[in-house]
Design a protein around this motif. Structure first.
Motif, PDB file in Angstrom:
ATOM      1  N   LEU A  33       0.958  -1.107   0.122  1.00 41.38           N
ATOM      2  CA  LEU A  33       0.100  -0.037   0.169  1.00 41.38           C
ATOM      3  C   LEU A  33       1.028   1.309  -0.105  1.00 41.38           C
ATOM      4  CD1 LEU A  33      -2.764  -0.886   2.893  1.00 41.38           C
ATOM      5  CD2 LEU A  33      -2.867  -1.420   0.393  1.00 41.38           C
ATOM      6  N   PHE A  35       1.233   5.641   0.379  1.00 38.93           N
ATOM      7  CA  PHE A  35       0.502   6.741   0.717  1.00 38.93           C
ATOM      8  C   PHE A  35       1.189   7.911   0.129  1.00 38.93           C
ATOM      9  CE2 PHE A  35      -0.335   3.250   3.445  1.00 38.93           C
ATOM     10  CZ  PHE A  35      -1.620   3.295   3.715  1.00 38.93           C
ATOM     11  N   GLN A  42      -4.566  13.090   1.435  1.00 39.06           N
ATOM     12  CA  GLN A  42      -3.477  12.021   1.175  1.00 39.06           C
ATOM     13  C   GLN A  42      -4.370  11.147   0.196  1.00 39.06           C
ATOM     14  OE1 GLN A  42      -2.313   9.892   4.787  1.00 39.06           O
ATOM     15  NE2 GLN A  42      -3.377  11.576   5.966  1.00 39.06           N
ATOM     16  N   GLU A  44      -4.080   7.237  -1.170  1.00 41.36           N
ATOM     17  CA  GLU A  44      -3.786   5.780  -0.786  1.00 41.36           C
ATOM     18  C   GLU A  44      -4.002   4.794  -1.986  1.00 41.36           C
ATOM     19  OE1 GLU A  44      -4.931   4.546   3.237  1.00 41.36           O
ATOM     20  OE2 GLU A  44      -5.830   2.797   2.079  1.00 41.36           O
ATOM     21  N   ARG A  46      -3.840   1.155  -3.581  1.00 37.55           N
ATOM     22  CA  ARG A  46      -4.304  -0.199  -3.465  1.00 37.55           C
ATOM     23  C   ARG A  46      -4.215  -0.895  -4.817  1.00 37.55           C
ATOM     24  NH1 ARG A  46      -6.084  -1.104   1.816  1.00 37.55           N
ATOM     25  NH2 ARG A  46      -6.532   0.873   2.718  1.00 37.55           N
TER      26      ARG A  46
END
Length: 352
Positions: A33, A35, A42, A44, A46
């Motif tokens: 993952l 960030f 932010q 993120e 995946r």
């Protein structure tokens, strides 16, 4: 003036454009993952880039998952604190700055876009006929020739017929071509100055293209209109029309058409169109119109029946994470094969 939308608009002031602020990298099983952080948002990541499972989710300054489509304010110069009404902008409409969610960096090919029909609307790579989409290189261009993205809290309503072009909206947020000098990254939120707009018609649907520049760009102070772009950047606007006209031809599609004979309209006209698409978005999240399959889950639109709690939003992302981790079996060899395939797609020239 754009109308106040009360709790429907939340802004967080200025944003950092630094791509280097990678704050965390964690491993979940075999799955990484990533960030990336700007001043107030932010992102993120995946899943594996260049895969159907890849997603970029957004968090606000409090670390809560949000929708970049519905929870990021359209106007960059309004603020809302503790559920108080948003401050009225001090500038007139033509001087107003707007937030832009960057989907595709300049000179890249992967067709990344806000997933309008998924909860919380992460950015994903578009898929057509089971294959990931990559924009072809139309000579002499390489990939997208600007940073490409969308204005949040806007919607081109497929139920609305434009009175000038007689075409209906394409069911997406309004698109933006950011012509600044910096190459942005997917998920970056920047403040832009609107300069003009192009009326593209894509297979009979209205698909407006806003021309804008990052307010922090060194050239921003000198570019205040579409005519300024024409004078200071010879050929740039013509290349933009040519790109949009031809970019689908290598996929066997016809050339795109344009309203107003392919002429750019000025920034006042552009702001009027943005204002209209914002009103259509308000009706969308307030469930006052047919959603066209759009997912409207959000955490900040107080007047919206689609508003959810921060915990519910987190559960949406966690469910995706569980699914991806359980399916993540790609080996290093498969990864190499995947990137080789990508390279073959994005390095090829097309002469149209």
């Amino acid at each position: 003036m754009l109308p106040s939308v009360g709790c429907l608009a939340i802004a967080f002031g200025s944003f950092s454009a630094s791509r280097t602020k990678l704050v965390t990298q964690t491993a979940v099983g075999a799955h990484l993952l990533y960030f990336r952080k700007t001043m107030h948002y932010q992102t993120e990541e995946r899943g594996q880039p260049h895969s159907p499972d890849y997603r970029i989710y957004f968090k606000n300054s409090d670390g809560k998952y949000i929708s970049p489509f519905h929870d990021i304010s359209l106007k960059a110069d309004t603020e809302q604190d503790n559920d108080l009404p948003a401050k009225k902008p001090k500038k007139n409409e033509s001087e107003m700055l707007f937030n832009m969610v960057v989907e595709v960096p300049r000179w890249s090919n992967a067709k990344m876009e806000i997933a309008t029909k998924e909860p919380l609307n992460p950015i994903k790579q578009d898929v057509k006929k089971g294959k990931l989409r990559y924009v072809a290189n139309i000579f002499p261009h390489k990939g997208y020739i600007w940073n490409y993205g969308a204005l949040p809290q806007t919607w081109e309503d497929p139920n609305h017929t434009d009175k000038e072009t007689h075409c209906c909206g394409d069911n997406d947020p309004i698109d933006v071509c950011e012509i600044g000098t910096q190459v942005c990254f997917p998920g970056q939120v920047i403040q832009v100055k609107v300069l003009g707009i192009l009326a593209m018609i894509d297979e009979g649907e209205m698909d407006w293209k806003v021309i804008a520049i990052n307010a922090k760009d060194p050239d921003a102070k000198n570019l205040n209109s579409i005519e300024d772009v024409r004078k200071s950047r010879p050929g740039h606007l013509e290349a933009t029309v040519d790109w949009f006209r031809k970019y689908k031809v290598p996929d066997g599609k016809p050339e795109n058409q344009f309203g107003f004979n392919g002429q750019f309209k000025d920034k006042d006209f552009a702001v009027k169109i943005i204002k209209s698409t914002h009103e259509h978005w308000r009706a969308l999240v307030q469930k006052q119109t047919n959603s066209g399959g759009i997912e409207c889950k959000n955490i900040s639109c107080c007047e919206s029946p689609f508003k959810c709690s921060a915990d519910e939003a987190r559960d949406v992302v966690e469910a995706v994470r569980t699914f991806i981790c359980s399916c993540f079996t790609m080996t290093i060899a498969n990864t190499i094969i995947a990137y080789k395939t990508v390279s073959e797609l994005v390095d090829k020239w097309h002469f149209v």
